[in-house]
Design a protein around this motif. Structure first.
Motif, PDB file in Angstrom:
ATOM      1  N   SER A  36      -1.776  -4.709  -6.702  1.00  0.00           N
ATOM      2  CA  SER A  36      -0.677  -5.667  -6.806  1.00  0.00           C
ATOM      3  C   SER A  36       0.339  -5.112  -7.791  1.00  0.00           C
ATOM      4  O   SER A  36      -0.013  -4.431  -8.761  1.00  0.00           O
ATOM      5  CB  SER A  36      -1.175  -7.033  -7.259  1.00  0.00           C
ATOM      6  OG  SER A  36      -1.755  -6.949  -8.528  1.00  0.00           O
ATOM      7  N   VAL A  37       1.610  -5.404  -7.540  1.00  0.00           N
ATOM      8  CA  VAL A  37       2.698  -4.936  -8.395  1.00  0.00           C
ATOM      9  C   VAL A  37       3.644  -6.103  -8.678  1.00  0.00           C
ATOM     10  O   VAL A  37       3.776  -7.018  -7.877  1.00  0.00           O
ATOM     11  CB  VAL A  37       3.472  -3.757  -7.763  1.00  0.00           C
ATOM     12  CG1 VAL A  37       2.608  -2.537  -7.646  1.00  0.00           C
ATOM     13  CG2 VAL A  37       4.022  -4.121  -6.412  1.00  0.00           C
ATOM     14  N   SER A  52       1.536  -7.722  -3.115  1.00  0.00           N
ATOM     15  CA  SER A  52       0.109  -7.501  -3.244  1.00  0.00           C
ATOM     16  C   SER A  52      -0.488  -7.124  -1.899  1.00  0.00           C
ATOM     17  O   SER A  52       0.032  -7.493  -0.843  1.00  0.00           O
ATOM     18  CB  SER A  52      -0.560  -8.767  -3.764  1.00  0.00           C
ATOM     19  OG  SER A  52      -1.953  -8.635  -3.749  1.00  0.00           O
ATOM     20  N   SER A  53      -1.602  -6.423  -1.949  1.00  0.00           N
ATOM     21  CA  SER A  53      -2.314  -6.095  -0.717  1.00  0.00           C
ATOM     22  C   SER A  53      -2.995  -7.328  -0.144  1.00  0.00           C
ATOM     23  O   SER A  53      -3.475  -7.297   0.982  1.00  0.00           O
ATOM     24  CB  SER A  53      -3.337  -4.988  -0.975  1.00  0.00           C
ATOM     25  OG  SER A  53      -4.283  -5.410  -1.930  1.00  0.00           O
ATOM     26  N   GLU A  67      -3.001   3.885   2.651  1.00  0.00           N
ATOM     27  CA  GLU A  67      -1.969   3.304   3.507  1.00  0.00           C
ATOM     28  C   GLU A  67      -1.556   1.929   2.987  1.00  0.00           C
ATOM     29  O   GLU A  67      -0.378   1.568   3.022  1.00  0.00           O
ATOM     30  CB  GLU A  67      -2.480   3.185   4.944  1.00  0.00           C
ATOM     31  CG  GLU A  67      -2.765   4.518   5.601  1.00  0.00           C
ATOM     32  CD  GLU A  67      -3.552   4.373   6.891  1.00  0.00           C
ATOM     33  OE1 GLU A  67      -4.125   3.295   7.137  1.00  0.00           O
ATOM     34  OE2 GLU A  67      -3.604   5.358   7.644  1.00  0.00           O
ATOM     35  N   MET A  68      -2.514   1.161   2.485  1.00  0.00           N
ATOM     36  CA  MET A  68      -2.218  -0.154   1.934  1.00  0.00           C
ATOM     37  C   MET A  68      -1.337  -0.028   0.690  1.00  0.00           C
ATOM     38  O   MET A  68      -0.395  -0.791   0.507  1.00  0.00           O
ATOM     39  CB  MET A  68      -3.513  -0.888   1.594  1.00  0.00           C
ATOM     40  CG  MET A  68      -3.291  -2.294   1.114  1.00  0.00           C
ATOM     41  SD  MET A  68      -2.548  -3.385   2.327  1.00  0.00           S
ATOM     42  CE  MET A  68      -3.954  -3.691   3.368  1.00  0.00           C
ATOM     43  N   ALA A  69      -1.624   0.940  -0.173  1.00  0.00           N
ATOM     44  CA  ALA A  69      -0.823   1.150  -1.377  1.00  0.00           C
ATOM     45  C   ALA A  69       0.609   1.536  -1.009  1.00  0.00           C
ATOM     46  O   ALA A  69       1.565   1.057  -1.627  1.00  0.00           O
ATOM     47  CB  ALA A  69      -1.457   2.230  -2.243  1.00  0.00           C
ATOM     48  N   ARG A  70       0.767   2.376  -0.004  1.00  0.00           N
ATOM     49  CA  ARG A  70       2.116   2.737   0.448  1.00  0.00           C
ATOM     50  C   ARG A  70       2.849   1.519   0.993  1.00  0.00           C
ATOM     51  O   ARG A  70       4.042   1.328   0.741  1.00  0.00           O
ATOM     52  CB  ARG A  70       2.034   3.811   1.530  1.00  0.00           C
ATOM     53  CG  ARG A  70       1.767   5.176   0.996  1.00  0.00           C
ATOM     54  CD  ARG A  70       1.966   6.247   2.056  1.00  0.00           C
ATOM     55  NE  ARG A  70       1.537   7.522   1.529  1.00  0.00           N
ATOM     56  CZ  ARG A  70       0.529   8.227   2.015  1.00  0.00           C
ATOM     57  NH1 ARG A  70      -0.147   7.801   3.056  1.00  0.00           N
ATOM     58  NH2 ARG A  70       0.205   9.375   1.466  1.00  0.00           N
TER      59      ARG A  70
END
Length: 79
Positions: A36-37, A52-53, A67-70
């Motif tokens: 999360s950012v 957030s993912s 891929e989720m972070a991207r």
């Protein structure tokens, strides 16, 4: 013990950095399963936006961790 060291590092970093309205601070929290950012304006003490993912649009897709972070990065950039 590990949590104490993390807290000390965080406080040390927060003394040196501060986000402004023109250039907000990017706060990233990564666990083993999710990321999360948040964009934070420290002059007013407010969170401007976050991603957030765990958000609905990203959770529906079956992505690997990288891929989720991207995808979270692209989502926060769009916001």
């Amino acid at each position: 013990m590990i949590r104490d060291r993390r807290k000390r590092r965080h406080l040390s970093l927060r003394h040196r950095t501060a986000g402004s309205t023109e250039r907000p601070r990017l706060c990233v929290h990564r666990s083993n399963a999710n990321i999360s950012v948040q964009l934070i304006d420290d002059s007013t003490g407010r969170v401007l936006t976050g991603a957030s993912s765990l958000s609905r649009e990203l959770r529906q897709r079956k992505l690997k961790k990288i891929e989720m972070a991207r995808a979270v990065g692209k989502l926060i950039a769009e916001k």
